[in-house]
Design a protein around this motif. Structure first.
Motif, PDB file in Angstrom:
ATOM      1  N   THR A  48       2.371  -3.545  -8.794  1.00 54.23           N
ATOM      2  CA  THR A  48       0.919  -3.490  -8.873  1.00 54.23           C
ATOM      3  C   THR A  48       0.494  -3.296 -10.329  1.00 54.23           C
ATOM      4  O   THR A  48       1.248  -2.725 -11.126  1.00 54.23           O
ATOM      5  CB  THR A  48       0.352  -2.338  -8.011  1.00 54.23           C
ATOM      6  OG1 THR A  48      -1.076  -2.259  -8.183  1.00 54.23           O
ATOM      7  CG2 THR A  48       0.970  -1.010  -8.397  1.00 54.23           C
ATOM      8  N   SER A  85      -2.383  -1.665 -10.864  1.00 54.46           N
ATOM      9  CA  SER A  85      -3.288  -0.522 -10.767  1.00 54.46           C
ATOM     10  C   SER A  85      -2.553   0.788 -11.074  1.00 54.46           C
ATOM     11  O   SER A  85      -1.355   0.923 -10.805  1.00 54.46           O
ATOM     12  CB  SER A  85      -3.896  -0.448  -9.370  1.00 54.46           C
ATOM     13  OG  SER A  85      -4.741   0.694  -9.249  1.00 54.46           O
ATOM     14  N   VAL A 110      -0.002  -0.172  -1.659  1.00 55.34           N
ATOM     15  CA  VAL A 110       1.080  -1.149  -1.847  1.00 55.34           C
ATOM     16  C   VAL A 110       2.329  -0.697  -1.103  1.00 55.34           C
ATOM     17  O   VAL A 110       2.972  -1.474  -0.389  1.00 55.34           O
ATOM     18  CB  VAL A 110       1.382  -1.337  -3.348  1.00 55.34           C
ATOM     19  CG1 VAL A 110       2.645  -2.180  -3.532  1.00 55.34           C
ATOM     20  CG2 VAL A 110       0.210  -2.002  -4.047  1.00 55.34           C
ATOM     21  N   ASP A 119      -4.469   3.037  -4.653  1.00 50.51           N
ATOM     22  CA  ASP A 119      -4.057   1.631  -4.733  1.00 50.51           C
ATOM     23  C   ASP A 119      -2.533   1.508  -4.687  1.00 50.51           C
ATOM     24  O   ASP A 119      -1.986   0.671  -3.967  1.00 50.51           O
ATOM     25  CB  ASP A 119      -4.565   0.989  -6.026  1.00 50.51           C
ATOM     26  CG  ASP A 119      -6.067   0.813  -6.057  1.00 50.51           C
ATOM     27  OD1 ASP A 119      -6.707   0.911  -4.991  1.00 50.51           O
ATOM     28  OD2 ASP A 119      -6.607   0.589  -7.161  1.00 50.51           O
ATOM     29  N   VAL A 120      -1.852   2.340  -5.490  1.00 51.88           N
ATOM     30  CA  VAL A 120      -0.389   2.298  -5.528  1.00 51.88           C
ATOM     31  C   VAL A 120       0.181   2.663  -4.166  1.00 51.88           C
ATOM     32  O   VAL A 120       1.116   2.028  -3.667  1.00 51.88           O
ATOM     33  CB  VAL A 120       0.155   3.238  -6.627  1.00 51.88           C
ATOM     34  CG1 VAL A 120       1.679   3.238  -6.620  1.00 51.88           C
ATOM     35  CG2 VAL A 120      -0.364   2.820  -7.995  1.00 51.88           C
TER      36      VAL A 120
END
Length: 249
Positions: free
Chosen positions: A34, A36, A45, A41-42
């Protein structure tokens, strides 16, 4: 079954690349997974890839006593069984973590005020929700400067086992983010002590994992889980390979 648990290190509200415990030098994450550095966000994923557990090292809490409860709540809502090290030094903080849905509360020796503090938390929450992190650097157990209990590994583990602690993390900060491999000597020492104390102590390992072969070799030590960050973000350990070998399901 060996469990692979991704790690997110959060500092100043963003995901960072942890290297050898030198926190003043930590930089924002660079990852093949990623672009980010936002923790949610991580984490998303990792969730999409099939991980159900997530370890959060909240460095803002560990260093500045500023736990990010909103982050923990958001990660629980995503659907993770969450393991959190928030530098616990107060019973009320531990109880609040539990109330936010954190599955496992990590009590690290680095911030542990006293051994008896562990017993107090167990009385309030129960041992099944507690993991003791043996925070190591240069083969020494990290504790606060005013820690007055024994820091000799055998004695420390014996006392914790008497309190019905069953889950431990060998967190070798000297090897975190280094790709230098697991400290097998330390792992052997801890496993031997726990076996001799007869409480069925289980060990997670964090710091230095560099390859799939090394992951698989840890099975002979009856390691419960492995904490991974750098090897995943660099692509050295591939998600598809984890699935093919039965380490992610």
């Amino acid at each position: 079954m060996l469990r692979v648990i991704p790690v997110i290190d959060v500092l100043n509200g963003v995901v960072v690349h942890a290297v050898k415990g030198n926190r003043q030098k930590y930089q924002p994450l660079q990852s093949v997974l990623t672009t980010s550095v936002n923790p949610l966000d991580v984490a998303t994923v990792f969730k999409r890839q099939g991980f159900s557990e997530l370890y959060i090292a909240d460095l803002d809490a560990i260093l500045e006593n500023k736990p990010n409860f909103a982050l923990y709540s958001g990660l629980v809502q995503i659907g993770f069984n969450l393991l959190v090290d928030a530098g616990i030094t107060a019973i009320e903080t531990a109880k609040k973590l539990y109330s936010y849905g954190v599955s496992k509360i990590i009590i690290g020796t680095e911030t542990l005020p006293t051994i008896s503090f562990v017993n107090e938390i167990i009385q309030q929450i129960s041992a099944e929700h507690i993991i003791i992190s043996l925070d190591m650097k240069d083969n020494k157990i990290l504790t606060p400067h005013n820690f007055s209990d024994s820091t000799e590994m055998s004695e420390l583990l014996k006392q914790l086992c008497r309190m019905s602690v069953t889950d431990f993390i060998l967190l070798d900060l000297s090897r975190v983010g280094s790709n230098e491999g697991v400290n097998i000597d330390l792992l052997t020492q801890i496993s031997t002590i726990l076996t001799h104390n007869g409480n069925g102590g289980r060990v997670y390992v964090g710091g230095g994992i560099q390859s799939l072969d090394e992951l698989l070799s840890l099975k002979k030590f009856d390691v419960l889980g492995v904490l991974l960050a750098t090897a995943l973000h660099s692509g050295k350990i591939d998600i598809n390979t984890l699935k093919q070998t039965g380490l992610l399901f």
